[in-house]
Design an enzyme around this catalytic site. Structure first.
Site, short mmCIF file in Angstrom:
data_model
loop_
_atom_site.label_atom_id
_atom_site.label_comp_id
_atom_site.label_asym_id
_atom_site.label_seq_id
_atom_site.Cartn_x
_atom_site.Cartn_y
_atom_site.Cartn_z
N HIS A 110 1.01 -1.03 -0.16
CA HIS A 110 0.06 0.00 -0.09
C HIS A 110 1.04 1.23 0.17
O HIS A 110 1.99 1.32 0.68
CB HIS A 110 -0.65 -0.14 1.47
CG HIS A 110 -1.86 0.88 1.39
ND1 HIS A 110 -1.71 2.36 1.63
CD2 HIS A 110 -3.25 0.82 1.16
CE1 HIS A 110 -2.93 2.94 1.88
NE2 HIS A 110 -4.02 2.16 1.34
N ASP A 183 3.07 -4.51 8.00
CA ASP A 183 1.74 -3.77 7.94
C ASP A 183 0.60 -4.83 8.09
O ASP A 183 0.27 -5.60 6.90
CB ASP A 183 1.69 -3.06 6.67
CG ASP A 183 0.33 -2.37 6.05
OD1 ASP A 183 -0.57 -2.64 7.11
OD2 ASP A 183 0.36 -1.60 5.07
N GLN A 186 -4.69 -5.26 6.84
CA GLN A 186 -5.69 -6.23 6.32
C GLN A 186 -5.72 -7.69 6.96
O GLN A 186 -6.41 -8.24 6.75
CB GLN A 186 -5.59 -6.42 4.86
CG GLN A 186 -5.61 -5.03 4.01
CD GLN A 186 -7.03 -4.77 4.01
OE1 GLN A 186 -8.07 -5.31 4.34
NE2 GLN A 186 -7.34 -3.38 3.67
N LYS A 209 -10.44 -0.73 10.57
CA LYS A 209 -10.55 -1.97 9.55
C LYS A 209 -10.92 -3.55 10.62
O LYS A 209 -10.90 -4.35 10.01
CB LYS A 209 -9.40 -2.34 8.74
CG LYS A 209 -9.26 -1.31 7.60
CD LYS A 209 -8.01 -1.51 6.90
CE LYS A 209 -7.61 -0.19 6.29
NZ LYS A 209 -8.05 0.17 4.88
N CYS A 347 -4.83 2.30 -3.85
CA CYS A 347 -3.56 2.83 -3.00
C CYS A 347 -2.56 1.96 -3.34
O CYS A 347 -1.49 1.66 -2.61
CB CYS A 347 -3.67 3.12 -1.76
SG CYS A 347 -4.75 4.33 -1.43
C1 LIG Z 1 -2.61 -3.00 3.45
C2 LIG Z 1 -3.01 -1.42 4.07
N1 LIG Z 1 -1.95 -0.85 4.67
C3 LIG Z 1 -2.27 0.41 4.90
C4 LIG Z 1 -3.67 1.01 4.94
C5 LIG Z 1 -3.83 2.42 5.25
O1 LIG Z 1 -4.54 2.59 6.43
P1 LIG Z 1 -4.87 3.76 7.15
O2 LIG Z 1 -5.54 4.66 6.04
O3 LIG Z 1 -6.04 3.38 8.21
O4 LIG Z 1 -4.03 4.51 7.62
C6 LIG Z 1 -4.51 0.25 4.26
C7 LIG Z 1 -5.87 0.80 4.13
O5 LIG Z 1 -6.14 1.28 3.23
C8 LIG Z 1 -4.25 -1.17 3.80
O6 LIG Z 1 -5.00 -1.82 3.36
#
Ligand SMILES: Cc1ncc(COP(=O)(O)O)c(C=O)c1O
Lengths: 389, 142
Positions: A110, A183, A186, A209, A347
């Site tokens: 991401h 990270d 998910q 999430k 993203c």
């Molecule tokens: C794999 C992953 N990393 C990071 C994020 C970013 O999360 P947040 O926008 O809650 O900081 C997301 C969410 O879209 C994600 O799916």
């Protein structure tokens, strides 16, 4: 929310990977906090402040045990995954960064796990993704031996749903002397995560999430790493002693929690984790897997729907394109039926470039998803095909 | 109010399939790239302005959703023969129509079908993107 309508139709919510719907228990806990014990934490000696402080600190313990029984002091409350990664980039990496330093990421990251490293001044080099939607582990091993400062890898891909072999990658990284940030945005909602055995050095995720509220998330880090890191932001609640000459900082995790935090958010996250703990997670995982497999068949039966190639273990994500129709048009037409899916690059632009696709459509499965939701999706896609026929 | 389906069926699909002026120009006098960072859609726009200051030719290329492609296609046909100030004024009127700040009127011609999109704010950008590229192109002469 799941009882509402969208564009006049009963809502079919298939975008949990973007943000999960909240159990009543989470909403109730947050309302109760505002109605009965709203006060700032770590400041007042009166009862409401004391209750707020106890609830906030209690949440740290809830999260620590949810993550396999790590030390509560290793749990830092942040705004979300994005802030957690930025904190590590600015506080762990940047102070010791040398000119040619680089961070090993992957092609399926991401943007939140790419851009913060670049902002900290490091180059990012990716582990390739195979045609089957998995990380190329041989390439990972080779790249780890070439001296990255850090491996930053997603536990489960938000675009492919692929669950990466983190324990194996972490073992390779340990052999190469490279610390690992995972990270987990998910992953935590779908997999039981035990940080005492996973082998990561940092792990992060977002509350929203995980069936909790927006605006709150967790950074977990090994105590010795967190202790060696300078604070990222200064202010109240993070100090030991302040004078104009010199300030000393509070111990971890408080030195990373400057200012009044999202107290109600943390309380909501605590409730979400309690809610999840009371569910039969094995049964939920089985339900999600059954639906994911059924969803694949339903999509394949529509005709003209091309699913991305992914391995067989998945966090319940169905990503696809529709022949002759752009993903945004697909999502807009599905929206007419009250069906909520995500369209775009999610993203993950580098991954889409790797796949040779500007954008895709994504449906994601949650504990509250029913077969009827996926049947509605398939019916909606048939209609889309007719419009574009 | 037109539903999304009607909107698609009335014009968008048709322009998506056979976009007008989907080509490069031989001797453009103005050009610009439009981009929608949210969805990755891209348009490359070229114009040729004649000695009298009127738009003689418009061409576009790129990839994008049907809404952005139909909007670009219809924009190219709407611009022919206009002076640059007239073209910019049309861009303003189109923007106002899609953001609900203005009702459709005859001056917009066929473009008024996009009015239905005003009810879908997330898609408005798809339709206005080519027009932003137009503004950009008219600022930069080759
Ligand atoms: C794999 C992953 N990393 C990071 C994020 C970013 O999360 P947040 O926008 O809650 O900081 C997301 C969410 O879209 C994600 O799916």
């Amino acid at each position: 929310m799941l009882r509402t309508t969208s564009r006049g139709k009963p809502i079919v919510y298939l975008d949990t990977a973007a943000s999960a719907q909240k159990p009543q228990a989470v909403l109730d806990a947050m309302t109760r906090f505002y109605e009965t014990s709203n006060a700032n934490i770590h400041r007042g000696v009166y009862q409401a402040s004391e209750q707020a402080t106890l609830a906030y600190d209690g949440a740290r313990e809830t999260l620590a045990s949810f993550l396999g029984g790590v030390a509560p002091e290793e749990i830092v409350f942040v705004r979300g995954t994005t802030e957690a990664i930025n904190l590590v980039a600015q506080s762990f990496l940047r102070p010791t960064l040398r000119p040619d330093d680089w961070v090993l990421v992957t092609e399926m990251e991401h943007h939140a796990n790419i851009v913060p490293w670049q902002l900290a001044g490091a180059r990012t080099v990716p582990v390739p993704v195979t045609d089957g939607g998995e990380l190329d582990l041989d390439a990972a091993r080779r790249l780890l031996s070439e001296g990255p400062r850090l491996l930053a890898v997603v536990h489960a891909s938000n675009t492919l749903g692929t669950i990466n072999p983190i324990a194996e990658l972490a073992a390779m990284a340990r052999n190469a002397g490279v610390p690992v940030l995972v990270d987990g945005a998910q992953a935590v909602g779908h997999l039981a995560v035990d940080l005492t055995t996973l082998g990561a050095d940092f792990y992060c995720f977002s509350g929203h999430k995980l069936f909790g509220p927006t605006g709150v998330g967790v950074l977990w880090g090994r105590r010795e790493l967190l202790e060696a890191m300078p604070p990222w932001q200064g202010g109240g609640d993070m100090i030991d002693h302040v004078s104009f000459e010199r300030t000393t900082f509070a111990p971890v995790p408080h030195k990373f929690e400057a200012g009044t935090p999202d107290i109600a958010g943390v309380i909501g996250l605590d409730a979400a984790v309690h809610w999840l703990g009371a569910q039969d997670r094995t049964a939920i995982a089985a339900h999600e897997e059954t639906l994911w497999r059924a969803g694949r068949e339903l999509l394949d039966a529509v005709g003209g729907v091309v699913r991305l190639a992914v391995p067989d273990r998945n966090v319940g994500i169905l990503t696809f394109t529709v022949d002759g129709a752009h993903p945004h048009d697909v999502a807009s037409l599905l929206d007419q039926d009250g069906i909520c899916v995500r369209a775009g690059h999610h993203c993950t632009q580098p991954l889409h470039r790797r796949l040779g696709l500007p954008a895709t459509v994504r449906a994601s499965i949650a504990p509250y998803t029913a077969l009827a939701d996926l049947e509605a999706l398939a019916a909606g896609l048939r209609r889309v095909r007719q419009v574009f026929a | 109010m037109a539903t999304m389906d009607e909107l698609y069926q009335s014009v968008i699909i048709e322009h998506d399939r056979s976009p007008r002026n989907f080509r490069r120009l031989e001797a453009p006098t103005h050009q610009a790239d439009g981009r929608n960072p949210l969805c990755g859609d891209e348009v490359h726009l070229e114009l040729r302005v004649d000695e009298e200051g009127r738009i003689a030719e418009v061409g576009f290329q790129g990839r994008g959703c049907a809404v952005s492609k139909a909007s670009a296609s219809m924009m190219t046909t709407a611009l022919g023969g206009r002076t640059l100030p007239e073209a910019l004024e049309l861009a303003d009127r189109f923007q106002a129509l899609l953001t609900g700040k203005r009702e459709a009127d005859a001056s917009l011609g066929k473009l008024k079908v996009f009015q239905g999109l005003a009810a879908y704010p997330m898609r408005v950008k798809c339709a206005t993107m080519p027009w932003h590229a137009l503004r950009e192109a008219l600022r930069i002469e080759l």
